[in-house]
Design a protein around this motif. Structure first.
Motif, PDB file in Angstrom:
ATOM      1  N   LEU A  20      -7.150  17.699  -4.921  1.00 33.15           N
ATOM      2  CA  LEU A  20      -6.771  16.557  -4.606  1.00 33.15           C
ATOM      3  C   LEU A  20      -6.268  15.484  -3.373  1.00 33.15           C
ATOM      4  O   LEU A  20      -7.015  16.484  -2.098  1.00 33.15           O
ATOM      5  CB  LEU A  20      -5.274  17.173  -4.768  1.00 33.15           C
ATOM      6  CG  LEU A  20      -4.852  17.871  -6.099  1.00 33.15           C
ATOM      7  CD1 LEU A  20      -3.936  18.773  -5.924  1.00 33.15           C
ATOM      8  CD2 LEU A  20      -4.327  17.037  -7.063  1.00 33.15           C
ATOM      9  N   THR A  21      -5.843  14.746  -3.768  1.00 31.56           N
ATOM     10  CA  THR A  21      -5.992  14.221  -2.070  1.00 31.56           C
ATOM     11  C   THR A  21      -4.239  14.760  -1.816  1.00 31.56           C
ATOM     12  O   THR A  21      -3.336  15.115  -2.083  1.00 31.56           O
ATOM     13  CB  THR A  21      -5.711  12.437  -1.961  1.00 31.56           C
ATOM     14  OG1 THR A  21      -4.890  12.494  -2.768  1.00 31.56           O
ATOM     15  CG2 THR A  21      -7.552  12.142  -2.517  1.00 31.56           C
ATOM     16  N   GLN A  22      -4.229  14.493  -0.817  1.00 32.73           N
ATOM     17  CA  GLN A  22      -2.472  14.184   0.079  1.00 32.73           C
ATOM     18  C   GLN A  22      -1.513  13.665  -0.681  1.00 32.73           C
ATOM     19  O   GLN A  22      -0.075  13.711  -0.608  1.00 32.73           O
ATOM     20  CB  GLN A  22      -2.658  13.881   1.399  1.00 32.73           C
ATOM     21  CG  GLN A  22      -2.763  15.685   2.813  1.00 32.73           C
ATOM     22  CD  GLN A  22      -2.365  15.365   3.752  1.00 32.73           C
ATOM     23  OE1 GLN A  22      -1.667  14.134   4.698  1.00 32.73           O
ATOM     24  NE2 GLN A  22      -3.625  15.563   4.830  1.00 32.73           N
ATOM     25  N   VAL A  23      -1.774  12.344  -0.681  1.00 34.02           N
ATOM     26  CA  VAL A  23      -1.653  11.774  -1.712  1.00 34.02           C
ATOM     27  C   VAL A  23      -1.167  12.303  -3.450  1.00 34.02           C
ATOM     28  O   VAL A  23       0.077  11.759  -3.280  1.00 34.02           O
ATOM     29  CB  VAL A  23      -1.560   9.933  -2.004  1.00 34.02           C
ATOM     30  CG1 VAL A  23      -0.817   9.191  -2.806  1.00 34.02           C
ATOM     31  CG2 VAL A  23      -1.737   9.252  -0.544  1.00 34.02           C
ATOM     32  N   GLU A  24      -1.904  12.657  -3.568  1.00 32.43           N
ATOM     33  CA  GLU A  24      -1.549  13.285  -5.487  1.00 32.43           C
ATOM     34  C   GLU A  24      -0.658  14.622  -5.106  1.00 32.43           C
ATOM     35  O   GLU A  24      -0.123  14.633  -6.141  1.00 32.43           O
ATOM     36  CB  GLU A  24      -2.866  13.567  -5.601  1.00 32.43           C
ATOM     37  CG  GLU A  24      -4.436  12.243  -6.570  1.00 32.43           C
ATOM     38  CD  GLU A  24      -5.222  12.096  -6.958  1.00 32.43           C
ATOM     39  OE1 GLU A  24      -6.439  11.982  -7.300  1.00 32.43           O
ATOM     40  OE2 GLU A  24      -6.210  13.601  -6.029  1.00 32.43           O
ATOM     41  N   PHE A  25      -1.091  15.224  -4.056  1.00 34.14           N
ATOM     42  CA  PHE A  25      -0.301  16.752  -3.740  1.00 34.14           C
ATOM     43  C   PHE A  25       1.206  16.030  -3.520  1.00 34.14           C
ATOM     44  O   PHE A  25       1.365  16.494  -4.087  1.00 34.14           O
ATOM     45  CB  PHE A  25      -1.219  17.372  -2.560  1.00 34.14           C
ATOM     46  CG  PHE A  25      -0.203  18.744  -2.470  1.00 34.14           C
ATOM     47  CD1 PHE A  25      -0.680  19.507  -3.432  1.00 34.14           C
ATOM     48  CD2 PHE A  25       0.743  19.233  -1.414  1.00 34.14           C
ATOM     49  CE1 PHE A  25       0.023  20.491  -3.032  1.00 34.14           C
ATOM     50  CE2 PHE A  25       0.615  20.840  -1.202  1.00 34.14           C
ATOM     51  CZ  PHE A  25       0.056  21.003  -1.769  1.00 34.14           C
ATOM     52  N   SER A  26       1.340  15.214  -2.780  1.00 33.63           N
ATOM     53  CA  SER A  26       2.892  14.329  -2.223  1.00 33.63           C
ATOM     54  C   SER A  26       3.243  14.521  -3.256  1.00 33.63           C
ATOM     55  O   SER A  26       4.500  14.632  -3.951  1.00 33.63           O
ATOM     56  CB  SER A  26       3.051  13.510  -1.517  1.00 33.63           C
ATOM     57  OG  SER A  26       2.523  12.262  -1.675  1.00 33.63           O
ATOM     58  N   VAL A  27       2.494  13.685  -4.478  1.00 36.23           N
ATOM     59  CA  VAL A  27       3.312  13.207  -6.323  1.00 36.23           C
ATOM     60  C   VAL A  27       4.080  14.667  -6.337  1.00 36.23           C
ATOM     61  O   VAL A  27       5.009  15.060  -6.913  1.00 36.23           O
ATOM     62  CB  VAL A  27       2.354  12.241  -6.507  1.00 36.23           C
ATOM     63  CG1 VAL A  27       2.577  12.352  -8.197  1.00 36.23           C
ATOM     64  CG2 VAL A  27       1.917  11.375  -5.882  1.00 36.23           C
ATOM     65  N   ILE A  28       2.916  15.661  -6.987  1.00 41.59           N
ATOM     66  CA  ILE A  28       3.028  16.831  -7.285  1.00 41.59           C
ATOM     67  C   ILE A  28       4.722  17.482  -6.648  1.00 41.59           C
ATOM     68  O   ILE A  28       4.854  17.929  -7.182  1.00 41.59           O
ATOM     69  CB  ILE A  28       1.982  17.815  -7.248  1.00 41.59           C
ATOM     70  CG1 ILE A  28       0.800  17.178  -7.980  1.00 41.59           C
ATOM     71  CG2 ILE A  28       2.451  19.323  -7.854  1.00 41.59           C
ATOM     72  CD1 ILE A  28      -0.474  18.058  -7.673  1.00 41.59           C
ATOM     73  N   LYS A  33       4.479  10.999   1.009  1.00 42.41           N
ATOM     74  CA  LYS A  33       3.009  11.835   1.735  1.00 42.41           C
ATOM     75  C   LYS A  33       3.312  11.231   3.198  1.00 42.41           C
ATOM     76  O   LYS A  33       1.926  12.354   3.848  1.00 42.41           O
ATOM     77  CB  LYS A  33       1.824   9.999   1.254  1.00 42.41           C
ATOM     78  CG  LYS A  33       0.603  10.715   1.522  1.00 42.41           C
ATOM     79  CD  LYS A  33      -0.489  10.853   3.204  1.00 42.41           C
ATOM     80  CE  LYS A  33      -1.302  10.688   3.846  1.00 42.41           C
ATOM     81  NZ  LYS A  33      -1.169  10.934   4.409  1.00 42.41           N
TER      82      LYS A  33
END
Length: 70
Positions: A20-28, A33
């Motif tokens: 995951l990128t930090q952007v994807e992780f922040s969405v989860i 972000k």
């Protein structure tokens, strides 16, 4: 209660290991972000509820990832 990340490099590595990128992780996790980045870099504290979400998404325990204080 406020929480501060213990080991930012380990947390970032765990995010990357999940592919995951930090952007994807922040969405989860459900936070922005920029806020995630500040928490992971130790520049900001977060609420215990946010720390729990981050720890859960890292498949870890809050006590492992964060120092908790009043």
């Amino acid at each position: 209660m406020k929480c501060k990340i213990k080991n930012s490099e380990l947390a970032k590595e765990n995010i990357a290991l999940q592919g995951l990128t930090q952007v994807e992780f922040s969405v989860i996790v459900g936070i922005s972000k920029s806020y995630l980045s500040q928490v992971l870099n130790g520049k900001r504290t977060c609420k215990s509820s946010t720390a729990k979400k981050i720890s859960h998404a890292l498949h870890s325990d809050i006590k492992t990832q964060f120092d908790v204080f009043v």
